[in-house]
Motif scaffolding. Structure first.
Motif, PDB file in Angstrom:
ATOM      1  N   TYR A 156       0.847  -1.188   0.000  1.00  0.00           N
ATOM      2  CA  TYR A 156       0.000   0.000   0.000  1.00  0.00           C
ATOM      3  C   TYR A 156       0.884   1.241   0.000  1.00  0.00           C
ATOM      4  CZ  TYR A 156       1.279   0.380   4.929  1.00  0.00           C
ATOM      5  OH  TYR A 156       2.002   0.518   6.096  1.00  0.00           O
ATOM      6  N   GLN A 212       1.941   4.365   2.074  1.00  0.00           N
ATOM      7  CA  GLN A 212       1.875   4.904   3.429  1.00  0.00           C
ATOM      8  C   GLN A 212       1.290   6.318   3.422  1.00  0.00           C
ATOM      9  OE1 GLN A 212       5.263   4.038   6.090  1.00  0.00           O
ATOM     10  NE2 GLN A 212       6.167   2.855   4.418  1.00  0.00           N
ATOM     11  N   PHE A 233      -2.598   6.032   3.158  1.00  0.00           N
ATOM     12  CA  PHE A 233      -3.198   5.586   4.422  1.00  0.00           C
ATOM     13  C   PHE A 233      -3.148   6.710   5.464  1.00  0.00           C
ATOM     14  CE2 PHE A 233      -3.896   1.685   2.594  1.00  0.00           C
ATOM     15  CZ  PHE A 233      -4.246   0.676   3.474  1.00  0.00           C
ATOM     16  N   TRP A 247      -6.511   5.795   7.322  1.00  0.00           N
ATOM     17  CA  TRP A 247      -6.799   4.371   7.237  1.00  0.00           C
ATOM     18  C   TRP A 247      -5.743   3.619   8.038  1.00  0.00           C
ATOM     19  CZ3 TRP A 247      -7.315   4.639   1.197  1.00  0.00           C
ATOM     20  CH2 TRP A 247      -8.531   5.243   0.863  1.00  0.00           C
ATOM     21  N   GLN A 248      -6.175   2.704   8.885  1.00  0.00           N
ATOM     22  CA  GLN A 248      -5.274   1.982   9.767  1.00  0.00           C
ATOM     23  C   GLN A 248      -4.934   0.607   9.196  1.00  0.00           C
ATOM     24  OE1 GLN A 248      -4.091   3.685  12.480  1.00  0.00           O
ATOM     25  NE2 GLN A 248      -5.329   5.324  11.566  1.00  0.00           N
ATOM     26  N   ALA A 299      -6.151   0.756  -3.599  1.00  0.00           N
ATOM     27  CA  ALA A 299      -5.421   0.949  -2.347  1.00  0.00           C
ATOM     28  C   ALA A 299      -4.406  -0.152  -2.050  1.00  0.00           C
ATOM     29  CB  ALA A 299      -6.407   1.055  -1.185  1.00  0.00           C
TER      30      ALA A 299
END
Length: 470
Positions: free
Chosen positions: A186, A188, A191, A196-197, A301
């Protein structure tokens, strides 16, 4: 992107077999025992500095798989290092995306090159090569002094898994050079910007997919639809996480019912749900470069891949993209393996042909590759880790490599691997086709696993196919 969508380098990708596994090479090659290291060239005195007896007036032919890592690492790092010691050895450098197509006729004709990076979607079948005694026994390489320090053996520079996975018929014949670390990749930055966790449980993963889907910003998930082996990797890793490492050992060993265990059913059903609900539109018709580039363009994502990804996408990745990787989340609440369990194993497999004209130079070339300088320079150039211990010490490494390195450090001994896709080409081909159907809704989880079990049973009961054991 300057390079067209290509068949990228990794052990995972083998693609369709071009020949049957059993007797793949024997039909044309003269059956013979593998020669000793000195049988293909005039004897040269060995020494600590020249442990295999390289003849300084004989050429060395090298073939590199020209995929995600390119070929510059060989031309600009490994080959010059070898030449610094053996100036009289002419190096014949070659590269191709089609290893099997180009080199199998050479093996069958009895004039193979010395060193082959046997990688890519169409690598030569290792089981067939072993069965036909085509690969040089590299045990002398392990016991030779390392390039860096004559008091340290080559084997002491390597993790034991490199040796274990390189064994065929009780001999170490395949050198995996890159430490492939698999996971979900993904951005970083993405996120962080969206708060987004990283999901630690499968319920959290599905909730994250739902959040991303409802946001309308991008699709939650994709994989290389044209190469479904990218998806059976997390599926198998999940099966092992749920049911323990023995799940993969039993699949490798063609055990009865190995594919149809409850752990594998849970894993297959989980990924089938992702296929039904959360895939980027058009995924099934795209290859790995197309899906990875879509991620670089913030159209999706997450995707499954390995630690070669960052280098492979370097020409399309935004400067602030910041690759990251996370492991398969906890699935059942009572998984046998803990959070952080990873599939990691040596890849980018190099072999030396036992029937080449100068196998001694081939083994010496691998010894040079396994020096800290060669391995460290390789990591700096192509943004991935080799199997050489400590080769990146004191070097700046990229975000993706940093993330993958942390993941493997956190995993500790909780790592898994599988070998059936290299041992049995027909089973690999079945896995590719069946996984594609699972993810597109053509097979239920049960039908998928029954199909895989049927093919495994056919191979088990075929006496013409050599069997391997873990």
């Amino acid at each position: 992107m300057p390079h067209t969508p290509h068949l990228s380098r990794r052990e995972l990708l083998r693609g369709a077999a071009l020949v049957p596994v059993a007797g793949a090479l024997a039909a044309c090659a003269t059956p013979a025992a593998p020669p000793a290291a000195s049988s293909s060239a005039a004897p040269v005195a060995t020494s600590a500095a020249n442990p295999f007896g390289v003849a300084n007036n004989k050429p060395l032919e090298i073939w590199i798989f020209d995929g995600g890592f390119g070929q510059d690492y060989a031309k600009n790092i490994h080959e010059p290092l070898f030449k610094s010691k053996y100036a009289g050895v002419e190096i014949k450098h070659n590269a191709t995306k089609e290893i099997t197509k180009v080199l199998q006729p050479r093996f069958a004709g009895g004039n193979p090159p010395e060193v082959i990076d046997n990688s890519g979607a169409n690598f030569m079948d290792f089981g067939a090569l072993a069965q036909d005694n085509q690969m040089q026994d590299l045990t002398p390489l392990l016991d030779a002094p390392s390039w860096d320090d004559p008091n340290v053996k080559v084997r002491d520079m390597l993790d034991q898994s490199v040796i274990d996975i390189g064994m065929y018929d009780g001999k170490f014949t395949v050198l995996g050079y890159v430490n492939y670390i698999h996971g979900i990749w993904y951005s970083q930055k993405v996120f962080r910007d969206n708060d987004w966790q990283i999901p630690k449980t499968w319920d959290e993963f599905l909730a994250l997919c739902e959040t991303i889907k409802k946001s309308g910003k991008m699709a939650p998930f994709t994989y290389a639809g044209k190469f479904p082996q990218y998806l059976y990797e997390p599926l198998l890793t999940m099966g092992a996480k749920i049911g323990g490492n023995e799940v993969l050992v039993n699949i490798d060993n063609l055990e009865d019912g190995a594919w149809t265990t409850d752990a594998m059913k849970t894993a297959a059903a989980a990924w089938a749900e992702v296929g039904a609900k959360y895939l980027m539109q058009g995924t099934t018709g795209l290859d790995h470069v197309q899906t990875q580039t879509a991620q670089n363009k913030y159209k999706v994502a997450m995707l499954p891949s390995g630690s070669w990804l960052e280098n492979e996408q370097k020409t399309t990745t935004p400067a602030d993209f910041e690759y990251g990787m996370f492991p398969i989340p906890d699935v059942t609440g009572s998984d046998k393996m803990p959070y952080g369990t990873l599939h990691t194993q040596p890849g980018e497999n190099f072999i030396v042909s036992a029937r080449s004209a100068h196998p001694q130079a081939g083994m010496e070339y691998l010894r040079a590759m396994l020096s800290k300088k060669a391995a460290g320079d390789f990591s700096a150039l192509v943004r991935t880790l080799t199997v050489v211990k400590g080769a990146t010490e004191g070097r700046d490494i990229s975000p993706g490599v940093t993330s993958a390195t942390k993941a493997i450090t956190d995993a500790g001994t909780n790592t898994v691997f599988y070998r059936w896709q290299n041992w049995y080409g027909q089973l690999k081909d079945e896995g590719i086709a069946a996984t594609g159907e699972l993810m597109s809704g053509g097979l239920t989880a049960d039908q998928y696993l029954e199909r895989m079990q049927k093919k495994a049973d056919e191979i088990k009961n075929d006496s013409s196919i050599k069997k391997y054991k873990r």
